[in-house]
Design a protein around this motif. Structure first.
Motif, PDB file in Angstrom:
ATOM      1  N   VAL A  31       0.831  -1.203   0.000  1.00  0.00           N
ATOM      2  CA  VAL A  31       0.000   0.000   0.000  1.00  0.00           C
ATOM      3  C   VAL A  31       0.869   1.259   0.000  1.00  0.00           C
ATOM      4  N   GLY A  32       1.949   1.252   0.761  1.00  0.00           N
ATOM      5  CA  GLY A  32       2.863   2.396   0.740  1.00  0.00           C
ATOM      6  C   GLY A  32       3.454   2.622  -0.639  1.00  0.00           C
ATOM      7  N   ARG A  33       3.837   1.536  -1.301  1.00  0.00           N
ATOM      8  CA  ARG A  33       4.407   1.649  -2.651  1.00  0.00           C
ATOM      9  C   ARG A  33       3.399   2.198  -3.650  1.00  0.00           C
ATOM     10  N   GLN A  34       2.143   1.778  -3.565  1.00  0.00           N
ATOM     11  CA  GLN A  34       1.176   2.273  -4.547  1.00  0.00           C
ATOM     12  C   GLN A  34       0.991   3.777  -4.377  1.00  0.00           C
ATOM     13  N   HIS A  35       1.037   4.284  -3.134  1.00  0.00           N
ATOM     14  CA  HIS A  35       0.954   5.736  -2.939  1.00  0.00           C
ATOM     15  C   HIS A  35       2.181   6.431  -3.541  1.00  0.00           C
ATOM     16  N   ARG A  36       3.369   5.894  -3.269  1.00  0.00           N
ATOM     17  CA  ARG A  36       4.618   6.534  -3.726  1.00  0.00           C
ATOM     18  C   ARG A  36       4.863   6.361  -5.219  1.00  0.00           C
ATOM     19  N   GLU A  37       4.749   5.138  -5.704  1.00  0.00           N
ATOM     20  CA  GLU A  37       5.145   4.834  -7.086  1.00  0.00           C
ATOM     21  C   GLU A  37       4.040   5.120  -8.102  1.00  0.00           C
ATOM     22  N   ILE A  38       2.865   4.562  -7.881  1.00  0.00           N
ATOM     23  CA  ILE A  38       1.790   4.674  -8.870  1.00  0.00           C
ATOM     24  C   ILE A  38       1.228   6.095  -8.889  1.00  0.00           C
ATOM     25  N   TRP A  39       0.703   6.554  -7.754  1.00  0.00           N
ATOM     26  CA  TRP A  39       0.025   7.846  -7.703  1.00  0.00           C
ATOM     27  C   TRP A  39       0.987   9.026  -7.674  1.00  0.00           C
ATOM     28  N   SER A  40       2.041   8.970  -6.854  1.00  0.00           N
ATOM     29  CA  SER A  40       2.920  10.133  -6.694  1.00  0.00           C
ATOM     30  C   SER A  40       3.962  10.268  -7.794  1.00  0.00           C
ATOM     31  N   ALA A  41       4.421   9.154  -8.361  1.00  0.00           N
ATOM     32  CA  ALA A  41       5.467   9.223  -9.383  1.00  0.00           C
ATOM     33  C   ALA A  41       4.963   8.862 -10.781  1.00  0.00           C
ATOM     34  N   GLY A  42       3.765   8.288 -10.878  1.00  0.00           N
ATOM     35  CA  GLY A  42       3.270   7.860 -12.187  1.00  0.00           C
ATOM     36  C   GLY A  42       4.101   6.728 -12.760  1.00  0.00           C
ATOM     37  N   ASP A  43       4.733   5.959 -11.878  1.00  0.00           N
ATOM     38  CA  ASP A  43       5.586   4.839 -12.281  1.00  0.00           C
ATOM     39  C   ASP A  43       4.770   3.553 -12.203  1.00  0.00           C
ATOM     40  N   PHE A  44       4.453   2.977 -13.356  1.00  0.00           N
ATOM     41  CA  PHE A  44       3.615   1.784 -13.420  1.00  0.00           C
ATOM     42  C   PHE A  44       4.411   0.485 -13.500  1.00  0.00           C
ATOM     43  N   SER A  45       5.722   0.541 -13.324  1.00  0.00           N
ATOM     44  CA  SER A  45       6.549  -0.666 -13.457  1.00  0.00           C
ATOM     45  C   SER A  45       6.179  -1.742 -12.434  1.00  0.00           C
ATOM     46  N   GLY A  46       5.644  -1.365 -11.284  1.00  0.00           N
ATOM     47  CA  GLY A  46       5.265  -2.337 -10.267  1.00  0.00           C
ATOM     48  C   GLY A  46       3.779  -2.637 -10.227  1.00  0.00           C
ATOM     49  N   LEU A  47       3.034  -2.165 -11.224  1.00  0.00           N
ATOM     50  CA  LEU A  47       1.578  -2.309 -11.230  1.00  0.00           C
ATOM     51  C   LEU A  47       1.132  -3.759 -11.060  1.00  0.00           C
ATOM     52  N   GLU A  48       1.719  -4.670 -11.819  1.00  0.00           N
ATOM     53  CA  GLU A  48       1.305  -6.079 -11.749  1.00  0.00           C
ATOM     54  C   GLU A  48       1.689  -6.719 -10.425  1.00  0.00           C
ATOM     55  N   GLU A  49       2.754  -6.257  -9.822  1.00  0.00           N
ATOM     56  CA  GLU A  49       3.181  -6.784  -8.524  1.00  0.00           C
ATOM     57  C   GLU A  49       2.285  -6.275  -7.393  1.00  0.00           C
ATOM     58  N   LEU A  50       1.767  -5.053  -7.522  1.00  0.00           N
ATOM     59  CA  LEU A  50       1.001  -4.429  -6.452  1.00  0.00           C
ATOM     60  C   LEU A  50      -0.500  -4.684  -6.538  1.00  0.00           C
ATOM     61  N   TYR A  51      -1.030  -4.829  -7.758  1.00  0.00           N
ATOM     62  CA  TYR A  51      -2.470  -4.961  -7.960  1.00  0.00           C
ATOM     63  C   TYR A  51      -2.817  -6.295  -8.610  1.00  0.00           C
ATOM     64  N   ALA A  52      -3.891  -6.917  -8.126  1.00  0.00           N
ATOM     65  CA  ALA A  52      -4.402  -8.147  -8.721  1.00  0.00           C
ATOM     66  C   ALA A  52      -5.023  -7.823 -10.083  1.00  0.00           C
ATOM     67  N   PRO A  53      -5.045  -8.800 -11.003  1.00  0.00           N
ATOM     68  CA  PRO A  53      -5.625  -8.543 -12.332  1.00  0.00           C
ATOM     69  C   PRO A  53      -7.094  -8.134 -12.266  1.00  0.00           C
ATOM     70  N   ASP A  54      -7.824  -8.641 -11.255  1.00  0.00           N
ATOM     71  CA  ASP A  54      -9.253  -8.345 -11.135  1.00  0.00           C
ATOM     72  C   ASP A  54      -9.522  -7.214 -10.133  1.00  0.00           C
ATOM     73  N   TYR A  55      -8.549  -6.328  -9.975  1.00  0.00           N
ATOM     74  CA  TYR A  55      -8.678  -5.187  -9.073  1.00  0.00           C
ATOM     75  C   TYR A  55      -9.956  -4.398  -9.368  1.00  0.00           C
ATOM     76  N   VAL A  56     -10.615  -3.933  -8.290  1.00  0.00           N
ATOM     77  CA  VAL A  56     -11.771  -3.046  -8.409  1.00  0.00           C
ATOM     78  C   VAL A  56     -11.537  -1.858  -7.482  1.00  0.00           C
ATOM     79  N   GLY A  57     -11.620  -0.659  -8.043  1.00  0.00           N
ATOM     80  CA  GLY A  57     -11.478   0.564  -7.263  1.00  0.00           C
ATOM     81  C   GLY A  57     -12.791   1.315  -7.224  1.00  0.00           C
TER      82      GLY A  57
END
Length: 165
Positions: A31-57
């Motif tokens: 959860v800390g990484r998704q705040h820092r990497e995905i949302w704050s940096a726009g870095d999607f390199s860890g997207l598959e590691e952090l989120y399940a394929p069937d993610y629902v937001g």
């Protein structure tokens, strides 16, 4: 008080999350990484590691289904606020759920919900509850202070803003 509010948010979403499993040691990191990497940096390199394929937001006015939809959702948000930064103030792990309270800041450099770029800096409080399975985020409930965002953008003459990117 903040811990109580986040605990209540966790309890309110527990029914739709299924049974609570023993605490995942990786939950805090994910959860800390998704705040820092995905949302704050726009870095999607860890997207598959952090989120399940069937993610629902669950975001105000918007339901995001799957990692590709999340990537598009974040990209649209960051196109409007390229310097968007989420600073975590509280992070609570309880079983397979994580609650965060964070402050988001950014400068509107692009159109957002039909509002042309204002060049205005915004700062809003947010909270999110995450449900993790297998060390990845499968579901999220987001609670941004949409009213504060609307007020800050309209202060620049932008008018009313609807929730969601």
């Amino acid at each position: 008080m903040t811990r109580l509010v986040l605990s209540l948010l966790l309890a309110a979403t527990a029914a739709s999350c299924g049974p609570v499993v023993p605490e995942d040691a990786r939950a805090r990191e994910v959860v800390g990484r998704q705040h820092r990497e995905i949302w704050s940096a726009g870095d999607f390199s860890g997207l598959e590691e952090l989120y399940a394929p069937d993610y629902v937001g669950h975001f105000p006015g918007t339901r995001v289904e799957g990692r590709d939809a999340l990537r598009a959702f974040v990209t649209a948000h960051r196109d409007a606020f390229p310097d968007w930064t989420e600073t975590v103030e509280d992070l609570i792990v309880e079983g397979n759920r994580v609650a965060t309270r964070f402050t988001s800041t950014g400068t509107q450099r692009g159109a957002f919900l039909g509002v042309p770029a204002t060049g205005r800096s915004v700062e809003i409080g947010e909270a999110s509850v995450f449900h993790l399975e297998g060390g990845r985020i499968v579901e999220q409930w987001a609670y941004p202070d949409v009213s504060a965002l609307q007020q800050q953008l309209s202060a620049a003459g932008a008018g009313q803003v609807a929730p969601g990117p």
